[in-house]
Enzyme design. Structure first.
Site, PDB file in Angstrom:
ATOM      1  N   HIS A  84       0.811  -1.219   0.000  1.00 11.76           N
ATOM      2  CA  HIS A  84       0.000   0.000   0.000  1.00 11.76           C
ATOM      3  C   HIS A  84       0.841   1.266   0.000  1.00 11.76           C
ATOM      4  CE1 HIS A  84      -3.639  -2.355   1.833  1.00 11.76           C
ATOM      5  NE2 HIS A  84      -3.493  -2.552   0.529  1.00 11.76           N
ATOM      6  N   CYS A  98       1.389  15.192 -11.699  1.00 10.27           N
ATOM      7  CA  CYS A  98       1.950  15.765 -12.922  1.00 10.27           C
ATOM      8  C   CYS A  98       3.105  14.922 -13.451  1.00 10.27           C
ATOM      9  CB  CYS A  98       2.432  17.192 -12.648  1.00 10.27           C
ATOM     10  SG  CYS A  98       3.932  17.294 -11.630  1.00 10.27           S
ATOM     11  N   CYS A 123      10.203  11.660   1.955  1.00  9.52           N
ATOM     12  CA  CYS A 123       9.579  12.683   2.777  1.00  9.52           C
ATOM     13  C   CYS A 123      10.609  13.162   3.812  1.00  9.52           C
ATOM     14  CB  CYS A 123       8.355  12.096   3.476  1.00  9.52           C
ATOM     15  SG  CYS A 123       7.507  13.237   4.539  1.00  9.52           S
ATOM     16  N   CYS A 139       4.877  19.818  -4.693  1.00 11.84           N
ATOM     17  CA  CYS A 139       5.545  19.034  -5.730  1.00 11.84           C
ATOM     18  C   CYS A 139       6.676  19.865  -6.344  1.00 11.84           C
ATOM     19  CB  CYS A 139       4.532  18.648  -6.798  1.00 11.84           C
ATOM     20  SG  CYS A 139       5.269  17.886  -8.265  1.00 11.84           S
ATOM     21  N   CYS A 158       5.765  20.753 -10.374  1.00  9.15           N
ATOM     22  CA  CYS A 158       4.739  21.708 -10.798  1.00  9.15           C
ATOM     23  C   CYS A 158       4.420  22.762  -9.759  1.00  9.15           C
ATOM     24  CB  CYS A 158       3.463  20.976 -11.199  1.00  9.15           C
ATOM     25  SG  CYS A 158       2.587  20.211  -9.804  1.00  9.15           S
TER      26      CYS A 158
END
Length: 269
Positions: free
Chosen positions: A123, A135, A142, A162, A165
């Site tokens: 998952h 995108c 992280c 992101c 973008c």
């Protein structure tokens, strides 16, 4: 009877050429992590969501990243902090001492934190992020913290973005009704696990803390042990093994693994 079950399970482990662990949320309970069992269990872990009337499957819906990003990142940001602060219990080291590989539905990264390198996260992982749109199919680690107001469980301050973008980022986790999840990181892990399984003849499967509500882990454990019946199911609430094809240990993870380790030591002498 229970002693005989542990002896039988220890024999399966001692005689196996390889060990596969199939783990659900229950394995983390002894480390202090909630397992979100049922709506009441989820609300006990997160009282603000009870006030809002939100169930786990409702808050773990990607629609919130579009409709209310602070609500979405409040939930995942809190979990990110919780998982980073959690120390895996001693049962993880017992499994690692048996050279186990891992298949898990958990997104918490506890196996990696305990030193495992071969982990298939079906998952995804909360420690990796992707673009909300997306995108791009890029997935990155992280490295940020998310500040969360514990009274409202909403994120405060700037939200992760992101790098491609400039839009919102989200955890690389498969959520409910999720059509935007980028799966290639998890798929590569699953492909590596499948290749390894094909190379192993005498495999024992240890399933831990995986219930029937979300049967992904149970299905994998039963399929992997179908040929031999070498399945050890550790579960305090739903320990039954169908058609007697395995060993049932109705205990929590740490208790069962500690007892198993002692039985394996005796068997090996």
């Amino acid at each position: 009877m229970i002693d005989q079950a542990y002896d039988r399970a220890a024999e399966l482990i001692s005689c196996a050429d390889a060990v596969l662990v199939c783990a659900g949320a229950g394995i983390g309970v002894d480390s202090g992590l909630p397992d979100f069992r049922g709506t009441e269990g989820f609300w006990r872990a997160y009282p603000p969501y009870q006030r809002l009337g939100l169930k786990f499957e409702e808050i773990a819906d990607p629609v919130h990243f579009a409709d209310d990003p602070a609500l979405a990142w409040g939930f995942y940001g809190h979990r990110l902090g919780l998982y980073r602060a959690t120390v895996p219990h001693e049962g993880f080291e017992i499994l690692r001492s048996w050279g186990a590989r891992v298949f898990t539905s958990n997104v918490d990264g506890q196996f990696q934190k305990a030193g495992f390198t071969d982990v298939a996260e079906v998952h995804g992982s909360i420690h990796h992020v992707q673009c909300v749109e997306p995108c791009t199919d890029e997935i990155w680690e992280c490295t940020f913290d998310v500040e969360v107001d514990p009274s409202t469980m909403r994120a405060v301050g700037p939200l992760p973005s992101c790098p491609s973008c400039g839009g919102l980022a989200r955890p690389n986790i498969l959520m409910f009704g999720d059509w935007a999840w980028v799966p290639h990181r998890s798929q590569a892990q699953l492909d590596a696990l499948t290749s390894w399984r094909r190379s192993v003849r005498n495999l024992v499967v240890i399933e831990i803390g995986a219930g029937t509500a979300v049967p992904t882990v149970r299905r994998q454990a039963e399929l992997a042990s179908a040929a031999s019946g070498a399945l050890i199911r550790i579960n305090p609430r739903e320990p039954e093994v169908r058609h007697g094809r395995g060993v049932s240990l109705p205990s929590n993870a740490l208790e069962a693994l500690t007892a198993l380790a002692s039985s394996v030591d005796r068997t090996s002498r």
